[in-house]
Design an enzyme around this catalytic site. Structure first.
Site, PDB file in Angstrom:
ATOM      1  N   HIS A 317       0.994  -1.419  -0.423  1.00 40.23           N
ATOM      2  CA  HIS A 317      -0.081   0.249   0.159  1.00 40.23           C
ATOM      3  C   HIS A 317       1.109   1.137  -0.169  1.00 40.23           C
ATOM      4  O   HIS A 317       2.172   1.135   0.478  1.00 40.23           O
ATOM      5  CB  HIS A 317      -0.330   0.073   0.746  1.00 40.23           C
ATOM      6  N   ASP A 375      -7.622  -4.822   0.401  1.00 35.56           N
ATOM      7  CA  ASP A 375      -8.235  -6.063  -0.941  1.00 35.56           C
ATOM      8  C   ASP A 375      -8.601  -7.592  -0.787  1.00 35.56           C
ATOM      9  O   ASP A 375      -8.981  -8.413  -1.558  1.00 35.56           O
ATOM     10  CB  ASP A 375      -7.584  -5.743  -2.294  1.00 35.56           C
TER      11      ASP A 375
HETATM   12  N1  ACO Z   1       3.745  -7.620  -4.986  1.00 38.97           N
HETATM   13  C1  ACO Z   1       5.106  -7.661  -5.187  1.00 38.97           C
HETATM   14  N2  ACO Z   1       5.980  -6.376  -5.309  1.00 38.97           N
HETATM   15  C2  ACO Z   1       5.317  -5.382  -3.897  1.00 38.97           C
HETATM   16  C3  ACO Z   1       3.789  -5.545  -4.351  1.00 38.97           C
HETATM   17  C4  ACO Z   1       3.590  -6.940  -4.291  1.00 38.97           C
HETATM   18  N3  ACO Z   1       1.591  -6.394  -4.641  1.00 38.97           N
HETATM   19  N4  ACO Z   1       4.203  -4.383  -4.051  1.00 38.97           N
HETATM   20  C5  ACO Z   1       5.149  -2.827  -4.375  1.00 38.97           C
HETATM   21  N5  ACO Z   1       5.667  -4.102  -4.085  1.00 38.97           N
HETATM   22  C6  ACO Z   1       7.114  -3.687  -4.155  1.00 38.97           C
HETATM   23  C7  ACO Z   1       7.481  -3.116  -5.168  1.00 38.97           C
HETATM   24  O1  ACO Z   1       7.610  -3.763  -6.322  1.00 38.97           O
HETATM   25  C8  ACO Z   1       8.975  -2.040  -4.833  1.00 38.97           C
HETATM   26  O2  ACO Z   1      10.507  -1.905  -5.150  1.00 38.97           O
HETATM   27  P1  ACO Z   1      11.171  -2.181  -5.052  1.00 38.97           P
HETATM   28  O3  ACO Z   1      11.758  -1.247  -3.889  1.00 38.97           O
HETATM   29  O4  ACO Z   1      12.694  -3.377  -5.074  1.00 38.97           O
HETATM   30  O5  ACO Z   1      11.391  -1.727  -6.204  1.00 38.97           O
HETATM   31  C9  ACO Z   1       8.280  -2.102  -3.406  1.00 38.97           C
HETATM   32  O6  ACO Z   1       7.678  -3.046  -2.348  1.00 38.97           O
HETATM   33  C10 ACO Z   1       7.379  -0.393  -3.008  1.00 38.97           C
HETATM   34  O7  ACO Z   1       6.402  -0.489  -4.000  1.00 38.97           O
HETATM   35  P2  ACO Z   1       5.744   0.584  -5.010  1.00 38.97           P
HETATM   36  O8  ACO Z   1       5.382  -0.173  -6.173  1.00 38.97           O
HETATM   37  O9  ACO Z   1       7.546   1.294  -5.296  1.00 38.97           O
HETATM   38  O10 ACO Z   1       4.589   1.008  -4.399  1.00 38.97           O
HETATM   39  P3  ACO Z   1       3.340   2.071  -4.279  1.00 38.97           P
HETATM   40  O11 ACO Z   1       3.173   3.040  -3.071  1.00 38.97           O
HETATM   41  O12 ACO Z   1       3.530   3.141  -5.509  1.00 38.97           O
HETATM   42  O13 ACO Z   1       2.663   1.378  -4.847  1.00 38.97           O
HETATM   43  C11 ACO Z   1       0.902  -0.474  -4.209  1.00 38.97           C
HETATM   44  C12 ACO Z   1       1.348   1.305  -4.343  1.00 38.97           C
HETATM   45  C13 ACO Z   1       0.293   0.091  -6.046  1.00 38.97           C
HETATM   46  C14 ACO Z   1       0.128  -0.439  -3.986  1.00 38.97           C
HETATM   47  C15 ACO Z   1       1.560  -1.539  -4.861  1.00 38.97           C
HETATM   48  O14 ACO Z   1       1.842  -1.872  -3.281  1.00 38.97           O
HETATM   49  C16 ACO Z   1       0.977  -2.802  -5.600  1.00 38.97           C
HETATM   50  O15 ACO Z   1       1.033  -2.508  -6.786  1.00 38.97           O
HETATM   51  N6  ACO Z   1      -0.320  -3.892  -4.790  1.00 38.97           N
HETATM   52  C17 ACO Z   1      -0.668  -4.520  -5.635  1.00 38.97           C
HETATM   53  C18 ACO Z   1      -1.719  -4.216  -5.841  1.00 38.97           C
HETATM   54  C19 ACO Z   1      -3.168  -3.701  -4.733  1.00 38.97           C
HETATM   55  O16 ACO Z   1      -2.843  -4.300  -3.964  1.00 38.97           O
HETATM   56  N7  ACO Z   1      -3.172  -2.483  -4.646  1.00 38.97           N
HETATM   57  C20 ACO Z   1      -4.432  -2.583  -3.953  1.00 38.97           C
HETATM   58  C21 ACO Z   1      -4.190  -1.510  -3.238  1.00 38.97           C
HETATM   59  S1  ACO Z   1      -5.434  -0.711  -2.155  1.00 38.97           S
HETATM   60  C22 ACO Z   1      -6.473   0.288  -2.284  1.00 38.97           C
HETATM   61  O17 ACO Z   1      -6.357   0.740  -3.565  1.00 38.97           O
HETATM   62  C23 ACO Z   1      -8.230   0.092  -2.462  1.00 38.97           C
END
Ligand code: ACO
Length: 440
Positions: A317, A375
């Site tokens: 998140h 979620d």
């Molecule tokens: N699976 C694997 N790796 C992940 C995940 C995941 N679900 N989420 C984040 N990471 C990793 C990223 O690859 C990144 O790694 P790095 O630092 O080595 O590059 C690090 O964790 C930080 O993640 P970001 O994508 O930079 O974080 P951001 O804040 O931009 O994204 C998000 C947050 C979009 C929610 C992300 O965690 C994600 O895509 N999760 C899966 C989708 C999801 O569940 N979305 C619902 C969110 S809740 C809502 O909207 C109601």
């Protein structure tokens, strides 16, 4: 709400920014919030020093002031108008929290009764809207139908689109909250080729939705109280989450003076993406794909591999670097609901619990502070209730409409409100002269 300008002027705390290239200095006011980190008012930065700020994805930028929702992502805290989400989940209801979001205070019993009556009496759709549903392709995704139909509401309810009038704004808010379940259910009914069902005024908000989705003209339908209560809780937990992608979209669209129906429709489109509200549908696909506990390590490796687009949906998140408090409540509810609905042994729930357990011990997830989000478990409750996975994000949109409407109303009444117009860091070509086609 206090004017941000007044607040800045009153505040003696400042931060100095010195331009080491020119030696020029500017004092920027620090604004103290009621909770959370202080913010620096950078409004004069460009005028004084000639710089914009650069913050893709708004990692450290407050785009507005708000009195609605407070999140402390490090501690895993969520409050609606100051009330902890755990207390509301235990003691309140979706419709009571909806009132709280719109008015800022919990209702007295008579105020709640009046609000419930208003919402119930706005739940029907203009009859001509039915034709709209029928003109969508038979297997259209219900989110696609919802975006179109909500956008079209401004063509049906002209009498509530003058945003300068408080009574127009209020009736538009009530209409939207009341009509979303009817629109959602109709989108679903159309997508399965069944007749649309009218709302019934003696049912609760979620009871009505269940009946409009699952009843048929051929037989009697009785609302399952467990499903009704579970849905009420999930909806309450999804009502608002401060300046997330869809809410910011609603605010940005609204800042131009667009009518509220158009703004909410833009919020629905932003919510649809798998990184946001679309994740609940994607979680179930991922669980089905993993299919067995023995395959969890393989999928965790995929999630960790930067060359693999696979992500563990329902994990991570932008704000929470701790367990999402909503996920904890929904996980507990999941145990209860699946037990009571007779699907306690849902293999996907078992799989989800094991996946969480294994991921939370994995260094990759620990270092990045990736925890289950709202979620991760909500789809399993929807599944137990009988909601098909392509309706999961639609369910989210129904609940989030309250937050969108509350945030939109707050924005319109905010004296600091101006059209949202971010600047950019231009990295394209420098000025060059047109080259005629024969010389390219
Ligand atoms: N699976 C694997 N790796 C992940 C995940 C995941 N679900 N989420 C984040 N990471 C990793 C990223 O690859 C990144 O790694 P790095 O630092 O080595 O590059 C690090 O964790 C930080 O993640 P970001 O994508 O930079 O974080 P951001 O804040 O931009 O994204 C998000 C947050 C979009 C929610 C992300 O965690 C994600 O895509 N999760 C899966 C989708 C999801 O569940 N979305 C619902 C969110 S809740 C809502 O909207 C109601």
């Amino acid at each position: 709400m206090k004017s941000l300008k007044e607040e800045s002027k009153m505040n003696k705390d400042t931060i100095s920014v010195i331009d080491n290239r020119t030696g020029r200095q500017v004092e920027l006011p620090i604004i103290q919030p009621s909770q959370g980190p202080a913010v620096i008012d950078i409004g004069t930065l460009y005028k004084e020093l000639g710089y914009f700020t650069y913050d893709p994805g708004f990692l450290a930028t407050a785009s507005c002031q708000s009195e609605i929702t407070y999140i402390d992502g490090d501690e895993g805290i969520l409050q609606y108008c100051g009330y902890p989400i755990e207390q509301l989940a235990e003691k309140s209801s979706f419709i009571e929290v909806a009132y709280l979001m719109l008015k800022g205070e919990l209702p007295k019993p008579d105020e709640l009764k009046k609000f419930e009556d208003i919402i119930v009496h706005h739940s029907m759709l203009n009859e001509s809207l039915k034709n709209f549903f029928h003109s969508f392709y038979h297997d259209a995704h219900p989110m696609a139908i919802m975006v179109g139909v909500v956008g079209s509401l401004s063509a049906f309810y002209h009498d509530s689109t003058d945003i300068s009038k408080a009574d127009h704004r209020e009736i538009a808010a009530h209409r939207m909250i009341a009509k979303m379940p009817t629109i959602a259910a109709a989108s679903y009914k159309h997508s399965i080729g069944e007749p649309l069902v009218y709302p019934k005024n003696d049912l609760s908000y979620t009871g009505n939705l269940l009946r409009m989705m699952f009843s048929s003209p051929c037989e009697e339908y009785e609302v399952n109280p467990i499903a009704e209560k579970a849905l009420d809780l999930i909806f309450m937990l999804h009502i608002d989450h401060e300046q997330n992608a869809s809410t910011s979209t609603v605010r940005l669209a609204g800042s131009s003076g667009a009518n509220p129906f158009a703004c909410i429709s833009s919020g629905i489109t932003a919510l649809w993406g798998p990184a946001h509200g679309g994740a609940n549908e994607a979680v179930l696909s991922v669980l089905k794909e993993i299919a067995d506990v023995s395959r969890i390590p393989k999928y965790l490796e995929k999630a960790k591999n930067k060359n693999d687009p696979f992500r563990l949906m329902g994990f991570g998140h932008r704000v929470y670097k701790n367990y999402d408090p909503r996920a904890r409540i929904i996980r507990d509810m999941c145990h209860k609901v699946l037990g009571e609905l007779g699907s306690a042994n849902d293999p996907l729930f078992e799989l989800a619990l094991r996946l969480e357990e294994i991921a939370l011990k994995d260094d990759y997830f620990i270092q990045r502070k990736l925890y289950p989000n709202v979620d991760f478990y909500s789809g399993l409750i929807y599944r137990a209730i009988g909601v098909p996975s392509n309706m999961f994000t639609v369910m989210f949109a129904i609940a989030r409409t309250v937050g969108w409407v509350a945030q939109w109303t707050e924005m319109i009444s905010d004296s600091n409100q101006r059209i949202g117009r971010p600047r950019q860091l231009y990295v394209g070509p420098e000025k060059r002269n047109y080259v005629s086609p024969d010389k390219r």
